[in-house]
Design a protein around this motif. Sequence first.
Motif, PDB file in Angstrom:
ATOM      1  N   ARG A 120       0.831  -1.214   0.000  1.00 35.55           N
ATOM      2  CA  ARG A 120       0.000   0.000   0.000  1.00 35.55           C
ATOM      3  C   ARG A 120       0.858   1.254   0.000  1.00 35.55           C
ATOM      4  NH1 ARG A 120      -3.162  -1.075   4.891  1.00 35.55           N
ATOM      5  NH2 ARG A 120      -3.551  -3.234   4.484  1.00 35.55           N
ATOM      6  N   ARG A 121       1.998   1.184   0.679  1.00 45.01           N
ATOM      7  CA  ARG A 121       2.873   2.348   0.774  1.00 45.01           C
ATOM      8  C   ARG A 121       3.650   2.605  -0.509  1.00 45.01           C
ATOM      9  NH1 ARG A 121       6.775   2.071   5.577  1.00 45.01           N
ATOM     10  NH2 ARG A 121       5.960   0.010   5.883  1.00 45.01           N
ATOM     11  N   ALA A 122       3.894   1.594  -1.302  1.00 44.47           N
ATOM     12  CA  ALA A 122       4.704   1.756  -2.505  1.00 44.47           C
ATOM     13  C   ALA A 122       3.972   2.665  -3.491  1.00 44.47           C
ATOM     14  CB  ALA A 122       4.983   0.409  -3.136  1.00 44.47           C
ATOM     15  N   ALA A 123       4.621   3.756  -3.859  1.00 46.89           N
ATOM     16  CA  ALA A 123       4.011   4.717  -4.784  1.00 46.89           C
ATOM     17  C   ALA A 123       4.168   4.173  -6.207  1.00 46.89           C
ATOM     18  CB  ALA A 123       4.692   6.071  -4.666  1.00 46.89           C
ATOM     19  N   PRO A 124       3.161   4.396  -7.051  1.00 51.88           N
ATOM     20  CA  PRO A 124       3.288   3.944  -8.439  1.00 51.88           C
ATOM     21  C   PRO A 124       4.392   4.736  -9.148  1.00 51.88           C
ATOM     22  CG  PRO A 124       1.286   5.233  -8.149  1.00 51.88           C
ATOM     23  CD  PRO A 124       1.893   5.044  -6.789  1.00 51.88           C
ATOM     24  N   ALA A 125       5.003   4.115 -10.121  1.00 52.87           N
ATOM     25  CA  ALA A 125       6.071   4.786 -10.865  1.00 52.87           C
ATOM     26  C   ALA A 125       5.477   5.963 -11.639  1.00 52.87           C
ATOM     27  CB  ALA A 125       6.718   3.801 -11.817  1.00 52.87           C
ATOM     28  N   PRO A 126       6.184   7.089 -11.667  1.00 47.60           N
ATOM     29  CA  PRO A 126       5.648   8.248 -12.411  1.00 47.60           C
ATOM     30  C   PRO A 126       5.610   7.945 -13.911  1.00 47.60           C
ATOM     31  CG  PRO A 126       7.888   8.676 -11.666  1.00 47.60           C
ATOM     32  CD  PRO A 126       7.466   7.375 -11.073  1.00 47.60           C
ATOM     33  N   ALA A 127       4.651   8.567 -14.576  1.00 48.82           N
ATOM     34  CA  ALA A 127       4.502   8.356 -16.018  1.00 48.82           C
ATOM     35  C   ALA A 127       5.687   8.994 -16.749  1.00 48.82           C
ATOM     36  CB  ALA A 127       3.195   8.981 -16.492  1.00 48.82           C
ATOM     37  N   LEU A 128       6.005   8.442 -17.930  1.00 51.64           N
ATOM     38  CA  LEU A 128       7.103   8.985 -18.733  1.00 51.64           C
ATOM     39  C   LEU A 128       6.658  10.271 -19.422  1.00 51.64           C
ATOM     40  CD1 LEU A 128       8.307   5.684 -20.460  1.00 51.64           C
ATOM     41  CD2 LEU A 128       9.268   6.783 -18.443  1.00 51.64           C
ATOM     42  N   ASP A 129       7.576  11.224 -19.502  1.00 56.21           N
ATOM     43  CA  ASP A 129       7.241  12.431 -20.267  1.00 56.21           C
ATOM     44  C   ASP A 129       7.472  12.132 -21.748  1.00 56.21           C
ATOM     45  OD1 ASP A 129       9.938  12.516 -20.656  1.00 56.21           O
ATOM     46  OD2 ASP A 129      10.312  14.268 -19.404  1.00 56.21           O
ATOM     47  N   ALA A 130       7.191  13.070 -22.621  1.00 50.59           N
ATOM     48  CA  ALA A 130       7.231  12.843 -24.075  1.00 50.59           C
ATOM     49  C   ALA A 130       8.634  12.466 -24.538  1.00 50.59           C
ATOM     50  CB  ALA A 130       6.738  14.093 -24.810  1.00 50.59           C
ATOM     51  N   ALA A 131       9.659  13.119 -24.017  1.00 54.65           N
ATOM     52  CA  ALA A 131      11.039  12.837 -24.452  1.00 54.65           C
ATOM     53  C   ALA A 131      11.449  11.427 -24.030  1.00 54.65           C
ATOM     54  CB  ALA A 131      11.990  13.869 -23.868  1.00 54.65           C
ATOM     55  N   GLU A 132      11.093  11.020 -22.817  1.00 57.56           N
ATOM     56  CA  GLU A 132      11.437   9.682 -22.334  1.00 57.56           C
ATOM     57  C   GLU A 132      10.700   8.614 -23.126  1.00 57.56           C
ATOM     58  OE1 GLU A 132      12.434  10.559 -17.631  1.00 57.56           O
ATOM     59  OE2 GLU A 132      10.363  10.222 -18.247  1.00 57.56           O
ATOM     60  N   GLN A 133       9.430   8.887 -23.452  1.00 67.68           N
ATOM     61  CA  GLN A 133       8.645   7.938 -24.226  1.00 67.68           C
ATOM     62  C   GLN A 133       9.238   7.755 -25.619  1.00 67.68           C
ATOM     63  OE1 GLN A 133       5.963   6.125 -22.985  1.00 67.68           O
ATOM     64  NE2 GLN A 133       6.229   4.989 -24.888  1.00 67.68           N
ATOM     65  N   ALA A 134       9.662   8.846 -26.248  1.00 66.88           N
ATOM     66  CA  ALA A 134      10.271   8.766 -27.583  1.00 66.88           C
ATOM     67  C   ALA A 134      11.564   7.965 -27.517  1.00 66.88           C
ATOM     68  CB  ALA A 134      10.528  10.167 -28.125  1.00 66.88           C
ATOM     69  N   ARG A 135      12.373   8.183 -26.517  1.00 70.36           N
ATOM     70  CA  ARG A 135      13.627   7.456 -26.351  1.00 70.36           C
ATOM     71  C   ARG A 135      13.360   5.961 -26.138  1.00 70.36           C
ATOM     72  NH1 ARG A 135      17.646   7.988 -21.505  1.00 70.36           N
ATOM     73  NH2 ARG A 135      19.395   6.918 -22.414  1.00 70.36           N
ATOM     74  N   LEU A 136      12.361   5.630 -25.350  1.00 70.75           N
ATOM     75  CA  LEU A 136      11.997   4.239 -25.113  1.00 70.75           C
ATOM     76  C   LEU A 136      11.530   3.568 -26.397  1.00 70.75           C
ATOM     77  CD1 LEU A 136      11.490   1.857 -23.200  1.00 70.75           C
ATOM     78  CD2 LEU A 136       9.230   2.798 -22.758  1.00 70.75           C
ATOM     79  N   ASP A 137      10.702   4.270 -27.166  1.00 71.40           N
ATOM     80  CA  ASP A 137      10.222   3.716 -28.436  1.00 71.40           C
ATOM     81  C   ASP A 137      11.382   3.437 -29.370  1.00 71.40           C
ATOM     82  OD1 ASP A 137       7.633   3.776 -27.548  1.00 71.40           O
ATOM     83  OD2 ASP A 137       7.177   5.729 -28.449  1.00 71.40           O
ATOM     84  N   ALA A 138      12.361   4.338 -29.405  1.00 73.46           N
ATOM     85  CA  ALA A 138      13.525   4.161 -30.278  1.00 73.46           C
ATOM     86  C   ALA A 138      14.338   2.944 -29.828  1.00 73.46           C
ATOM     87  CB  ALA A 138      14.394   5.417 -30.268  1.00 73.46           C
ATOM     88  N   LEU A 139      14.493   2.766 -28.537  1.00 72.38           N
ATOM     89  CA  LEU A 139      15.231   1.607 -28.020  1.00 72.38           C
ATOM     90  C   LEU A 139      14.515   0.306 -28.342  1.00 72.38           C
ATOM     91  CD1 LEU A 139      16.468   2.820 -24.528  1.00 72.38           C
ATOM     92  CD2 LEU A 139      17.894   2.190 -26.465  1.00 72.38           C
ATOM     93  N   LEU A 140      13.212   0.315 -28.233  1.00 72.92           N
ATOM     94  CA  LEU A 140      12.442  -0.873 -28.541  1.00 72.92           C
ATOM     95  C   LEU A 140      12.480  -1.251 -30.011  1.00 72.92           C
ATOM     96  CD1 LEU A 140       9.342  -0.391 -26.202  1.00 72.92           C
ATOM     97  CD2 LEU A 140      11.191  -2.020 -25.941  1.00 72.92           C
ATOM     98  N   ARG A 141      12.576  -0.258 -30.890  1.00 71.58           N
ATOM     99  CA  ARG A 141      12.691  -0.518 -32.323  1.00 71.58           C
ATOM    100  C   ARG A 141      14.094  -0.984 -32.697  1.00 71.58           C
ATOM    101  NH1 ARG A 141       9.369   4.338 -32.971  1.00 71.58           N
ATOM    102  NH2 ARG A 141      11.337   5.451 -32.954  1.00 71.58           N
ATOM    103  N   GLY A 142      15.038  -0.833 -31.782  1.00 71.26           N
ATOM    104  CA  GLY A 142      16.407  -1.280 -32.052  1.00 71.26           C
ATOM    105  C   GLY A 142      17.267  -0.177 -32.638  1.00 71.26           C
ATOM    106  N   GLY A 143      16.805   0.974 -32.648  1.00 71.50           N
ATOM    107  CA  GLY A 143      17.586   2.093 -33.184  1.00 71.50           C
ATOM    108  C   GLY A 143      18.519   2.667 -32.145  1.00 71.50           C
ATOM    109  N   SER A 144      19.349   3.547 -32.563  1.00 69.40           N
ATOM    110  CA  SER A 144      20.271   4.204 -31.621  1.00 69.40           C
ATOM    111  C   SER A 144      19.582   5.433 -31.064  1.00 69.40           C
ATOM    112  CB  SER A 144      21.554   4.580 -32.329  1.00 69.40           C
ATOM    113  OG  SER A 144      21.305   5.512 -33.355  1.00 69.40           O
ATOM    114  N   VAL A 145      19.999   5.798 -29.907  1.00 67.78           N
ATOM    115  CA  VAL A 145      19.365   6.915 -29.211  1.00 67.78           C
ATOM    116  C   VAL A 145      20.440   7.943 -28.902  1.00 67.78           C
ATOM    117  CG1 VAL A 145      18.091   7.604 -27.164  1.00 67.78           C
ATOM    118  CG2 VAL A 145      17.673   5.395 -28.212  1.00 67.78           C
ATOM    119  N   GLU A 146      20.131   9.178 -29.138  1.00 64.52           N
ATOM    120  CA  GLU A 146      21.056  10.244 -28.762  1.00 64.52           C
ATOM    121  C   GLU A 146      20.654  10.798 -27.427  1.00 64.52           C
ATOM    122  OE1 GLU A 146      19.893  12.513 -31.950  1.00 64.52           O
ATOM    123  OE2 GLU A 146      20.562  10.995 -33.348  1.00 64.52           O
ATOM    124  N   ARG A 147      21.633  11.175 -26.675  1.00 67.73           N
ATOM    125  CA  ARG A 147      21.351  11.710 -25.332  1.00 67.73           C
ATOM    126  C   ARG A 147      21.326  13.193 -25.367  1.00 67.73           C
ATOM    127  NH1 ARG A 147      22.417   8.216 -20.478  1.00 67.73           N
ATOM    128  NH2 ARG A 147      22.433   6.200 -21.384  1.00 67.73           N
TER     129      ARG A 147
END
Length: 158
Positions: free
Chosen positions: A131-158
């Motif tokens: 009950r005490r464990a807080a849910p993980a915060p949602a990803l913002d747009a930049a993090e979501q785009a980076r995750l999608d790129a990683l999942l597609r197997g592409g390279s990601v720039e920081r």
Amino acid sequence: MKRLLPIVFVALLLPGPVLAVSDPSEMLPNPAQEKRAEALGSRLRCLVCQNESIEDSDASLARELRHILREHVAAGESDAEITRWMVARYGGFIRLEPAFNATTAMLWCMPVLALLFGLGIAVWSYRRASRRAAPAPALDAAEQARLDALLRGGSVER
């Protein structure tokens, strides 16, 4: 012969059944009665040693109790009658396994109660922590785009 020597040595080290009935005159002439007396004596506590049965103890009181026990067995009394006589004479402590009654109910039930109490604490702690464990915060747009790129197997720039 050299192979047999270690086996014999190990066999000598293994404990075997040892009864304190050292004097053959203590034993009953009837083997069935003697076996019954040994079985009953192994359930009665030596009042001197306290964690040994009267059959295992070499104390003088245990020797006397073995003699009394064998007299009762030879007289044809049942195990229950002999046990009742011993308890009436020496108290309930003489039994290695206490009888289940109102006085000893807590003694017999305590392991189960302790287990249930421990399981209850574990479940309560688990539920409290989840009950005490807080849910993980949602990803913002930049993090979501980076995750999608990683999942597609592409390279990601920081």
